[in-house]
Design a protein around this motif. Structure first.
Motif, PDB file in Angstrom:
ATOM      1  N   MET A   1     -18.045  71.334  12.441  1.00  0.00           N
ATOM      2  CA  MET A   1     -18.356  72.085  11.170  1.00  0.00           C
ATOM      3  C   MET A   1     -17.282  71.874  10.207  1.00  0.00           C
ATOM      4  N   GLN A   2     -17.764  71.830   8.801  1.00  0.00           N
ATOM      5  CA  GLN A   2     -16.835  71.532   7.808  1.00  0.00           C
ATOM      6  C   GLN A   2     -16.408  73.042   7.218  1.00  0.00           C
ATOM      7  N   TYR A   3     -15.074  73.278   6.925  1.00  0.00           N
ATOM      8  CA  TYR A   3     -14.723  74.469   6.567  1.00  0.00           C
ATOM      9  C   TYR A   3     -13.764  74.180   5.254  1.00  0.00           C
ATOM     10  N   THR A   4     -13.656  75.271   4.693  1.00  0.00           N
ATOM     11  CA  THR A   4     -12.584  75.153   3.326  1.00  0.00           C
ATOM     12  C   THR A   4     -11.766  76.370   3.792  1.00  0.00           C
ATOM     13  N   ALA A   5     -10.309  76.262   3.669  1.00  0.00           N
ATOM     14  CA  ALA A   5      -9.259  77.221   3.881  1.00  0.00           C
ATOM     15  C   ALA A   5      -8.657  77.454   2.272  1.00  0.00           C
ATOM     16  N   LEU A   6      -8.863  78.743   1.893  1.00  0.00           N
ATOM     17  CA  LEU A   6      -8.317  79.205   0.614  1.00  0.00           C
ATOM     18  C   LEU A   6      -7.222  79.965   0.572  1.00  0.00           C
ATOM     19  N   PHE A   7      -6.033  79.470   0.283  1.00  0.00           N
ATOM     20  CA  PHE A   7      -4.677  80.218   0.377  1.00  0.00           C
ATOM     21  C   PHE A   7      -4.489  81.070  -0.815  1.00  0.00           C
ATOM     22  N   ARG A   8      -3.921  82.179  -0.547  1.00  0.00           N
ATOM     23  CA  ARG A   8      -3.711  83.417  -1.751  1.00  0.00           C
ATOM     24  C   ARG A   8      -2.235  83.148  -1.908  1.00  0.00           C
ATOM     25  N   GLY A   9      -1.722  83.035  -3.092  1.00  0.00           N
ATOM     26  CA  GLY A   9      -0.619  83.337  -3.900  1.00  0.00           C
ATOM     27  C   GLY A   9       0.502  82.322  -3.394  1.00  0.00           C
ATOM     28  N   ILE A  10      -0.078  80.809  -3.255  1.00  0.00           N
ATOM     29  CA  ILE A  10       0.864  79.984  -3.151  1.00  0.00           C
ATOM     30  C   ILE A  10       1.150  79.167  -4.303  1.00  0.00           C
ATOM     31  N   ASN A  11       2.193  78.698  -4.745  1.00  0.00           N
ATOM     32  CA  ASN A  11       2.726  77.946  -5.731  1.00  0.00           C
ATOM     33  C   ASN A  11       2.285  78.547  -7.131  1.00  0.00           C
ATOM     34  N   VAL A  12       2.267  79.832  -7.262  1.00  0.00           N
ATOM     35  CA  VAL A  12       2.086  80.760  -8.385  1.00  0.00           C
ATOM     36  C   VAL A  12       3.455  81.399  -9.003  1.00  0.00           C
ATOM     37  N   GLY A  13       3.758  81.219  -9.976  1.00  0.00           N
ATOM     38  CA  GLY A  13       4.857  81.603 -10.879  1.00  0.00           C
ATOM     39  C   GLY A  13       6.200  81.109 -10.258  1.00  0.00           C
ATOM     40  N   GLY A  14       6.317  79.961  -9.574  1.00  0.00           N
ATOM     41  CA  GLY A  14       7.510  79.579  -8.944  1.00  0.00           C
ATOM     42  C   GLY A  14       7.926  80.144  -7.633  1.00  0.00           C
ATOM     43  N   LYS A  15       6.890  80.814  -6.981  1.00  0.00           N
ATOM     44  CA  LYS A  15       6.979  81.388  -5.698  1.00  0.00           C
ATOM     45  C   LYS A  15       6.137  80.987  -4.650  1.00  0.00           C
ATOM     46  N   ASN A  16       6.771  81.138  -3.310  1.00  0.00           N
ATOM     47  CA  ASN A  16       5.849  80.501  -2.273  1.00  0.00           C
ATOM     48  C   ASN A  16       5.488  79.068  -2.320  1.00  0.00           C
ATOM     49  N   ILE A  17       6.311  78.277  -2.837  1.00  0.00           N
ATOM     50  CA  ILE A  17       6.250  76.890  -3.052  1.00  0.00           C
ATOM     51  C   ILE A  17       5.783  75.990  -1.806  1.00  0.00           C
ATOM     52  N   VAL A  18       4.359  75.589  -1.880  1.00  0.00           N
ATOM     53  CA  VAL A  18       3.976  74.575  -0.716  1.00  0.00           C
ATOM     54  C   VAL A  18       3.504  73.387  -1.349  1.00  0.00           C
ATOM     55  N   LYS A  19       3.888  72.274  -0.938  1.00  0.00           N
ATOM     56  CA  LYS A  19       3.630  71.074  -1.418  1.00  0.00           C
ATOM     57  C   LYS A  19       2.335  70.752  -0.621  1.00  0.00           C
ATOM     58  N   MET A  20       1.218  70.134  -1.388  1.00  0.00           N
ATOM     59  CA  MET A  20      -0.140  69.949  -0.652  1.00  0.00           C
ATOM     60  C   MET A  20      -0.093  68.944   0.453  1.00  0.00           C
ATOM     61  N   ALA A  21       1.022  67.917   0.255  1.00  0.00           N
ATOM     62  CA  ALA A  21       1.123  66.851   1.247  1.00  0.00           C
ATOM     63  C   ALA A  21       1.704  67.785   2.473  1.00  0.00           C
ATOM     64  N   ALA A  22       2.532  68.545   2.575  1.00  0.00           N
ATOM     65  CA  ALA A  22       3.165  69.278   3.678  1.00  0.00           C
ATOM     66  C   ALA A  22       1.818  70.050   4.226  1.00  0.00           C
ATOM     67  N   LEU A  23       1.014  70.830   3.290  1.00  0.00           N
ATOM     68  CA  LEU A  23      -0.011  71.639   3.836  1.00  0.00           C
ATOM     69  C   LEU A  23      -1.037  70.531   4.556  1.00  0.00           C
ATOM     70  N   ARG A  24      -1.453  69.708   3.996  1.00  0.00           N
ATOM     71  CA  ARG A  24      -2.326  68.815   4.763  1.00  0.00           C
ATOM     72  C   ARG A  24      -1.612  68.293   6.037  1.00  0.00           C
ATOM     73  N   GLN A  25      -0.464  68.046   6.282  1.00  0.00           N
ATOM     74  CA  GLN A  25       0.221  67.345   7.265  1.00  0.00           C
ATOM     75  C   GLN A  25       0.179  68.510   8.501  1.00  0.00           C
ATOM     76  N   LEU A  26       0.252  69.806   8.023  1.00  0.00           N
ATOM     77  CA  LEU A  26       0.170  70.954   8.842  1.00  0.00           C
ATOM     78  C   LEU A  26      -1.135  71.023   9.385  1.00  0.00           C
ATOM     79  N   PHE A  27      -2.183  70.773   8.702  1.00  0.00           N
ATOM     80  CA  PHE A  27      -3.523  71.180   9.329  1.00  0.00           C
ATOM     81  C   PHE A  27      -4.045  69.851  10.250  1.00  0.00           C
ATOM     82  N   LEU A  28      -3.208  68.583   9.853  1.00  0.00           N
ATOM     83  CA  LEU A  28      -3.390  67.553  10.735  1.00  0.00           C
ATOM     84  C   LEU A  28      -2.459  67.674  12.237  1.00  0.00           C
ATOM     85  N   ASN A  29      -1.309  68.422  11.865  1.00  0.00           N
ATOM     86  CA  ASN A  29      -0.645  68.780  13.290  1.00  0.00           C
ATOM     87  C   ASN A  29      -1.324  69.899  14.101  1.00  0.00           C
ATOM     88  N   LEU A  30      -2.286  70.723  13.321  1.00  0.00           N
ATOM     89  CA  LEU A  30      -3.022  71.727  14.150  1.00  0.00           C
ATOM     90  C   LEU A  30      -3.992  71.143  14.759  1.00  0.00           C
TER      91      LEU A  30
END
Length: 184
Positions: A1-30
């Motif tokens: 099944m195809q899914y989308t995960a929608l994160f709340r509050g990352i990369n907003v106002g310089g807080k909770n910085i998450v690079k999209m390449a790192a997020l993509r790699q996390l999902f692959l690692n999972l």
């Protein structure tokens, strides 16, 4: 099944910085497959045979372990995204009127909720609001149409206060995520 995960509050106002390449790699690692991200606000599309509750469990645990903080995530599968697009309760005339008010801003948003919205709460919130903005019920979403910037809307400000955990995406992003899901 195809899914989308929608994160709340990352990369907003310089807080909770998450690079999209790192997020993509996390999902692959999972162990998730065909992982893609879209823009910097934490949108991920992927495939998995797991159900939503199981996916949320592994994503929350993996995210916290990898990035060192917790972040709310709303999940939807391709069928849910298709349905919310098909069932858009905003008329073309309403959308046009908003666009005429300010052609330089986004006007149509979807607030993805963790719980089902109650019509009685929507009605109560709208009764307190005086203005042209529109709030309508979806399945696990709220559709919001603003006539000026969403950042200046008192109705938009009332949504998190009255509907619990949510994350918003503009209509163009919702449609783009659906197209990405279809292409997986």
């Amino acid at each position: 099944m195809q899914y989308t995960a929608l994160f709340r509050g990352i990369n907003v106002g310089g807080k909770n910085i998450v690079k999209m390449a790192a997020l993509r790699q996390l999902f692959l690692n999972l162990g998730l497959s065909k992982v893609q991200t879209y823009i910097q606000s934490g949108n991920v599309v992927f495939e998995s045979d797991l159900d939503e509750p199981s996916l949320l469990d592994i994503i929350y645990a993996g995210f916290d372990e990898h990035f060192g903080f917790q972040c709310d995530v709303m999940m939807r599968n391709i069928d849910e995204i298709r349905f919310l697009i098909e069932q858009l309760p905003i008329t073309p005339a309403e959308k046009s009127a908003a666009e005429l008010a300010d052609s330089k801003t986004e006007h149509l948003y979807v607030y993805f909720l963790s719980d089902l919205p109650k019509q009685s709460v929507i009605d109560a919130v709208c009764r307190k609001y005086e203005g042209e903005d529109i709030l309508r019920k979806g399945t696990r979403e709220l559709y919001f149409l603003c006539h000026q910037s969403v950042r200046n809307s008192k109705l938009a400000a009332a949504i998190p206060k009255n509907f619990g955990t949510s994350t918003a995406r503009n209509w163009k992003t919702v449609c783009r995520l659906y197209n990405m899901l279809e292409a997986l």
